[in-house]
Design an enzyme around this catalytic site. Structure first.
Site, mmCIF file in Angstrom:
data_model
loop_
_atom_site.group_PDB
_atom_site.id
_atom_site.type_symbol
_atom_site.label_atom_id
_atom_site.label_comp_id
_atom_site.label_asym_id
_atom_site.label_seq_id
_atom_site.Cartn_x
_atom_site.Cartn_y
_atom_site.Cartn_z
ATOM 1 N N ARG A 149 -2.602 6.008 6.289
ATOM 2 C CA ARG A 149 -1.523 6.270 5.343
ATOM 3 C C ARG A 149 -1.442 7.760 5.042
ATOM 4 N NH1 ARG A 149 -4.499 1.802 3.391
ATOM 5 N NH2 ARG A 149 -3.300 -0.148 3.268
ATOM 6 N N LYS A 173 -6.905 2.123 -0.020
ATOM 7 C CA LYS A 173 -6.524 1.622 -1.335
ATOM 8 C C LYS A 173 -7.720 0.980 -2.019
ATOM 9 C CE LYS A 173 -1.596 0.778 -0.521
ATOM 10 N NZ LYS A 173 -0.522 -0.237 -0.512
ATOM 11 N N HIS A 243 5.202 6.654 6.907
ATOM 12 C CA HIS A 243 5.009 5.202 6.958
ATOM 13 C C HIS A 243 5.584 4.613 8.243
ATOM 14 C CE1 HIS A 243 4.172 1.202 5.483
ATOM 15 N NE2 HIS A 243 5.398 0.839 5.848
ATOM 16 N N ARG A 246 3.009 4.927 10.812
ATOM 17 C CA ARG A 246 1.999 3.869 10.653
ATOM 18 C C ARG A 246 2.530 2.571 11.256
ATOM 19 N NH1 ARG A 246 -2.413 2.094 7.434
ATOM 20 N NH2 ARG A 246 -2.058 0.211 6.221
#
Length: 301
Positions: A149, A173, A243, A246
């Site tokens: 990320r 995260k 993103h 990703r």
């Protein structure tokens, strides 16, 4: 008694390991609801609200606030987490959101870059042989070849990369660490970057891996602008962001035979459900292969 929102914040930070950014978003949502219920004359507090008040807040968010269903669902998710915390702390006996169902939303599909678009940016683009040119190429290589990320990228420090094992330690995260393999092509750019980095006249954020020319940690907005700039040259897709890179990483792996569980681990997802959003593109590729290969289709073409 400790203020419930303060206790909730401590719970999210220390027990759930949420980032400060996520913490602030959750607290803003809970306080927004609290301000809403204070406007009526019922005298209700966060601990004794009814679902009818939650429903009124939802209507207010949509009709007066103009929020999308997706944004409303995010706010309600914060509220659900708050009431789960109150249940756990035995401050309430039941959650007013116990039977709430999320609002329907359209699934957002980000079209990945094609392999040709990636090749044009990574291999055929003429990067300047200075610090910024090498740094920009490294950012693109890391995002595409590891699937990390944007926030994970800018949080990398000097000790994150292990040259001996060619792996990258990534803090994801909820402060969950994962180890991601690094391809030879990316390791080569990383080595070149480190030479340029050591030659910087001043380094302020000395432990951070990715720096700007002033020796400071790069920002999330900088990384977004960089990706948008480089990919605008080769792609006409509406969305060009970290993103999408990703998403491209996951899609290209799946298209070339990687199994879903492996991609899940590489992306740092907690469940397969999160990874499955990337399968629509690989399904399209699978359909193409199927149509090209099946004798019945060949005979009818």
């Amino acid at each position: 008694m400790i203020n419930n929102t303060d206790a909730f914040a401590e719970y999210l930070l220390k027990e759930k390991n949420y980032s400060l950014l996520t913490l602030r978003a959750y607290l803003d949502d809970v306080r927004g609801f609290e301000q809403f219920i204070k406007k009526d004359d019922s005298g209700a507090t966060l601990q004794d609200v009814h679902y009818t008040q939650v429903r009124s807040w939802i209507v207010s968010l949509v009709e007066e606030g103009g929020l999308s269903n997706r944004s409303v669902n995010r706010k309600i998710a914060s509220l659900k987490a708050f009431y789960r915390f109150l249940l756990k702390a035995k401050q309430i006996e039941f959650s007013p959101l116990q039977k709430h169902k999320a609002l329907k939303t359209e699934k957002k599909i980000h079209l990945p870059f094609s392999e040709k678009e990636m090749q044009d940016v990574v291999e055929y683009n003429d990067y300047p042989d200075d610090f910024e040119g090498v740094r920009n190429r490294l950012i693109i290589e890391l995002l595409y070849t590891t699937g990390i990320r944007r926030a994970e990228l800018i949080s990398l420090h000097l000790g994150s990369y292990n040259a001996e094992s060619s792996t990258l330690k990534v803090l994801g995260k909820r402060n969950k660490e994962r180890i991601v393999p690094v391809l030879r092509c990316t390791s080569d750019v990383l080595s070149e970057y480190m030479v340029k980095r050591r030659a910087l006249p001043e380094v302020i954020d000395s432990q951070v891996l990715i720096l700007n020319a002033s020796g400071k940690k790069v920002s999330e907005s900088f990384v977004y602008r960089l990706i948008n700039c480089y990919f605008s040259v080769v792609s006409g897709k509406v969305k060009k962001s970290p993103h999408v890179l990703r998403h491209t990483f996951a899609t290209h792996l799946l298209n070339n035979g990687a199994d879903l569980n492996s991609v899940k681990e590489l992306l740092g997802h907690a469940s397969l459900a999160s990874t499955q959003v990337y399968t629509h593109s690989s399904l399209a590729e699978l359909k193409k292969v199927y149509k090209d290969a099946h004798p019945r289709n060949r005979n009818n073409s």
